[in-house]
Scaffold this active site. Structure first.
Site, PDB file in Angstrom:
ATOM      1  N   GLU B 314       0.863  -1.015   0.142  1.00 40.97           N
ATOM      2  CA  GLU B 314      -0.074   0.050   0.028  1.00 40.97           C
ATOM      3  C   GLU B 314       0.813   1.208   0.146  1.00 40.97           C
ATOM      4  O   GLU B 314       0.657   1.931   0.793  1.00 40.97           O
ATOM      5  CB  GLU B 314      -0.813  -0.140   1.165  1.00 40.97           C
ATOM      6  CG  GLU B 314      -1.544  -1.250   1.508  1.00 40.97           C
ATOM      7  CD  GLU B 314      -2.675  -1.385   2.507  1.00 40.97           C
ATOM      8  OE1 GLU B 314      -2.181  -0.749   3.623  1.00 40.97           O
ATOM      9  OE2 GLU B 314      -3.682  -1.836   2.648  1.00 40.97           O
ATOM     10  N   CYS B 410     -10.880   0.089   7.935  1.00 42.04           N
ATOM     11  CA  CYS B 410      -9.966   1.116   8.188  1.00 42.04           C
ATOM     12  C   CYS B 410     -10.522   1.971   7.308  1.00 42.04           C
ATOM     13  O   CYS B 410     -10.669   3.082   7.809  1.00 42.04           O
ATOM     14  CB  CYS B 410      -8.590   0.438   7.606  1.00 42.04           C
ATOM     15  SG  CYS B 410      -7.874   1.561   6.038  1.00 42.04           S
TER      16      CYS B 410
END
Lengths: 645, 645
Positions: B314, B410
């Site tokens: 990420e 998240c």
């Protein structure tokens, strides 16, 4: 097809492939021999020969010193080297090299178990686990490569020892999987195509039967690898048996429609399938091969003949997904596509298969080797950006320069064995017809089949002219010469002794039948006009872009020729492209292209509302196979095309 | 900067963000509350609240029933929800919701250990391992989110219980890392920015000192994580401590020049750094922040404000590497870029920071949520191709449609807390100046600072006109109104009571000083002309392409509006783009764009020598934030541009 003759007696002459043949003989094979013997300082240890020594010692005395070292499929490196050496010996007799090969073969024989089983990993390290992990342990893969090498060695040297050894292993496999009915099929296909070669060379039916067995059972029980994993209590890499497309086991092979999974495994499998279909006349298998070949070449192949778009698993991804900078396009996969296409060409005489062989050979395969033969690419991207290629997390695999040979020994010997046997792909002899598929200068000895020699004189791919000459043993050679007309050649002239030839053009081949004597010359003039290539708009990466091709060669722009900024370049639509004279000193001899184009100013700002300004410029293009030979450098095959500025 | 006032009292009114505020209140927060309590059938279990219950039980009775469940940072989900709920309560009082929040806060208090330590994973599951794995175990990250929530809850409800609890934890951390001199710094930054908020809310110096401590020690001992890994004998994921760029620990933060590693962690760190630099006047830190912000926005940011190009980790990759179809561009990272830019704007009043906030908010962040508030994207690609996106091995992350909320918690609550506190970014009050950074319709209560209310009436971004009205408590509000002039607005008209305003334009802001009374109206008319955006040629993916922007909105082409084939489309260079009337029923209310362009025929063959034929056509474009709301569908932001056909 029983009268198919493989082409072994071919002397490559000077010219394009003459240089490569010499490289393989003088550089690639000797270097690799030293590597296999762990004689290269600073290189990764191979331990290949040592593994065989240990296996032999263990079989002789019940124990051995040291431990097995290397990949579970380390044996295959010796095999591929022996195969390459065999081809080289056929063309360039070398008693010392042959003696060294014989010695290795003797050692291989000593490493064979009494039941015929031959694999140093399991003999030395894990005797109780043999045949328990077909998905990962690659025993059948290694056996396949050893069989291929044995067949080649017998055919090229006339010596049968290696062949006998490998027949012993093939018989062992036959007993286990056919007679005793053991379940399973290879995680890495290769044995199928190897067994077909063994069958063709020995005429022993059970080898064909065994090849067909592995083809027939594959994917029928598509849970096989899952069950196998449950039974065994060990792993090699821990591959997921549920990813069935990855192992081409998601369906019986005759029902497979898409090329999936590990690209090399896939095309090795399809090669075996196509060979078996040709040999058995199995229509359903033949149809499956055509479907798979069409899927690859119409949806999953780079313009360079590279296949396998993803680093993840070295694998095919999805139709029309052909990213340029993150391409995997493994050198071995392009080689495998040549194998597959070559078999398809036997199955169905259509120039499209040879077109793809040529595309892969001159681009995707040759780019895999540094021009001096000492460095190799596994990965062959179509766009390279220093700072990103080889560096970004997503681009670690896409190296911008070829690494020093020998971390893992898969592609280099594969290039060597292909280049050393290129005549097998260039020429097919079927009954009284000589097919000229690829245009490799040299002399072909057909004394045993067509009663003479045929030679091809050409400086192709940098010359459009090819001359076929004939040397009948006596009188004339009564035969058909079938010459491939490449799809890219818009106007092709064929003449016999200066007169336009009266020939039939069918499915990409010109058929000339007649009695050819010493004075006869068949001349072919191909159209080497520069062509623009466009990708179907289904492929996102190339929309609005064109590539440039001349003859079989795909060209690319490199930064070093273009002010170190190729991202600002665009080709002028319908603009002129001129061809340089032959430059013997540049990149081992090439013709460059100079294309009319535009160069944009580079906006410093990442985003701006101003369109960049453009000025006319000349873009220098070099053949793709030569890229990366001049240091760290930008490279791009697909270049935006503009109507005007 | 001690007189900086955070904006809490803002009533979002109808219009663009009014719809989002209602969604958060009515859909997002209630849904998530049920999720945290495991009341949603078929959704992934959260177990968050249950983890706190278990921790409380264990502390009370020495043992607890059941086992900890979820990620090691599961506590942060409760924190982000409480923070979002706090912001919502500030605008929409709701006694029942507040009572439920108070109950959770009581539970949190019961889960706190006597020494102030608060983390359910370590309290319930692994008490002996606390503070032993800073790289992976995210204790400081969880503490940071809990602190943020506590500060927000105190500021929004006036209740101090939660703040007291978290001051206890902050004190615990202070003792450990400052007083006792424990080594290390957080693997996932967040505590730094949270401590700065805590300091600002409580004026307790040691919280600022503790924030500065973590900022100052980071990367000074760049081997810290390696040593830590050697000492501990457990892992969470087994992250590689040698990848120091990934954890922004390769150099002391003041020496970092490139935004590296996990994108969310990076921008959370930089946010804390910028806030600390503002608060302390640390010039070196301020300079590092500017360098990093410039690197992101000039080399590593998508035109949508998305950051982090790679799924792998990420993470940020390399400068100028911005692939469209494999983009990660996590919703949380775009949110983090808003946090960072917002702090930069305090550090240096320059409209460029607000421009980036607006870019990320209206594009990269809003696209993360389905228009109905029930589904979310973590990944926000700029090109989507059904059949490849979400399916190819390289594109598994780049889903073509938003998945059903709640596999991992998240991004969704991060979107909720941002949207519920959007006024903090829209308005800054510094001394007597009210900065209008983003144009969110609503009324701002500045009674405590500037002696009245200011309201903004606008249908922005679908209308160019904005009106500022004033409601002084008495007489007039003597103040400066500083209105951001977006970089994309070529001609901006500002008038006061119908007369061209006499204002100073400086660094992207128009400053109007005066005494504003009830009858005064400041009117701003922005230039909403459609603009083409071009990327620097350093970015390979976008060469030859343009994007289309109107106001803050980046537009995209979707298949559903364009004959299900957008890969054949190109924009006509300098062609007209017309703007539809406001379509209240389409995609919750948008204006479409209709661009002159060309549509090419699709070559069936993968490669061909014929350029595809093109015909003029009209391309329909919709705002990027609305993409993927009409089923599986192609989408493209960057479209090839052609001069003519």
């Amino acid at each position: 097809m029983g009268d198919l003759k493989l082409v072994r007696k071919f002397a490559v002459e000077d010219g394009f492939f003459g240089r490569y043949e010499k490289l393989v003989k003088d550089v690639v094979l000797p270097y690799q021999e030293r590597a296999l013997n762990d004689q290269i300082e600073g290189a990764e240890k191979s331990h290949c020969i040592e593994n065989f020594r240990m296996a032999a010692q263990k079989l002789k005395s019940g124990r051995c010193e040291g431990t097995f070292y290397g990949m579970v499929f380390q044996d295959s490196d010796v095999a591929k080297w022996l195969e390459g050496a065999a081809y080289s010996l056929a063309q360039n007799p070398d008693a010392a090299l042959e003696a060294r090969c014989d010695k290795i073969i003797d050692l291989i024989g000593e490493a064979q178990q009494e039941d015929g089983y031959l694999n140093t990993y399991f003999t030395v390290k894990d005797p109780d686990r043999r045949w328990s992990n077909l998905q990962e342990a690659h025993e059948l893969y290694c056996a396949g490569h050893m069989i291929e090498a044995a067949v080649a060695y017998a055919e090229c040297t006339g010596k049968s020892r290696f062949l006998e050894i490998m027949c012993g292993m093939a018989d062992h496999i036959y007993r286990r999987f056919v007679e005793e009915g053991a379940e399973g099929y290879p995680g890495h296909p290769e044995i199928e195509l190897a067994l077909m070669r063994l069958y063709r060379s020995t005429s022993v039916e059970r080898y064909k039967e065994l090849a067909m067995h592995f083809i027939n059972v594959r994917g029928v029980d598509s849970d096989y690898y899952c069950k196998e994993k449950e039974k065994r209590n060990w792993i090699v890499w821990g591959s997921d048996p549920e990813d069935k497309e990855y192992t081409q086991s998601h369906a019986p092979v005759r029902e497979q429609k898409k090329a999936t999974g590990h690209a090399v495994r896939a095309v090795y499998l399809y090669t075996g399938m196509a060979d078996a279909a040709m040999e058995t006349g199995d229509e359903e298998l033949s149809k499956a091969c055509k479907t798979l070949w069409d899927d690859i070449t119409q949806h999953r192949m780079y313009v360079t003949g590279g296949i396998g778009s993803a680093y993840e698993g070295e694998a095919f991804t999805k139709d029309d997904h052909l990213p340029n900078d993150t391409a995997y396009a493994e050198t071995c996969a392009a080689i495998g596509l040549i194998f597959f296409s070559n078999k398809m060409l036997y199955l169905e005489r259509n120039g499209k298969y040879a077109d793809v062989m040529e595309r892969a050979l001159y681009n995707g395969v040759l780019a895999g080797m540094q021009l001096d033969g000492t460095k190799f690419f596994y990965v062959n991207p179509l766009e390279v950006l220093p700072g990103i290629s080889g560096e970004a997390k997503t681009h670690k695999h896409a190296l911008p320069v070829r690494p020093k040979w020998f971390a893992c020994a898969c592609c280099p010997p594969n290039v060597a064995r292909l280049l050393a046997s290129v005549a097998e792909y260039a020429w097919h002899v079927v009954s009284d017809t000589l097919f000229s598929n690829l245009f490799i200068a040299g002399t072909l000895d057909l004394t045993d089949s067509l009663g003479g020699k045929v030679s091809l004189k050409t400086s192709y791919p940098y010359d459009n002219k090819m001359e076929y000459h004939f040397e009948p043993q006596e009188g004339a050679m009564s035969m058909t010469l079938a010459i491939r007309i490449p799809a890219w050649s818009e106007e092709t002239k064929i003449s016999v002794n200066g007169e336009a030839a009266d020939c039939e053009i069918r499915e990409g081949y010109a058929y000339l039948s007649g009695d050819f004597g010493t004075d006869d010359v068949v001349t072919v003039e191909l159209d080497l006009s520069v062509r623009r290539v466009y990708t179907s708009n289904r492929v996102s990466a190339n929309t609005g872009r064109a590539a440039v091709q001349r003859g079989p060669l795909i060209y690319c722009a490199e930064g070093v020729d273009n002010e170190n900024d190729i991202l600002s370049l665009s080709l002028k639509k319908d603009g002129e492209v001129t061809v340089s004279e032959y430059l013997p000193k540049k990149l081992c001899g090439i013709q460059e292209l100079y294309a009319q184009g535009y160069r944009e100013t580079v906006n410093e700002a990442l985003y701006s509302f101003e369109a960049p300004k453009a000025e006319p410029c000349q873009i220098t293009l070099v053949p793709y196979y030569t890229w990366g030979n001049r240091g760290l450098n930008q490279m791009r095959v697909w270049i935006p095309e503009k109507n005007k500025i």
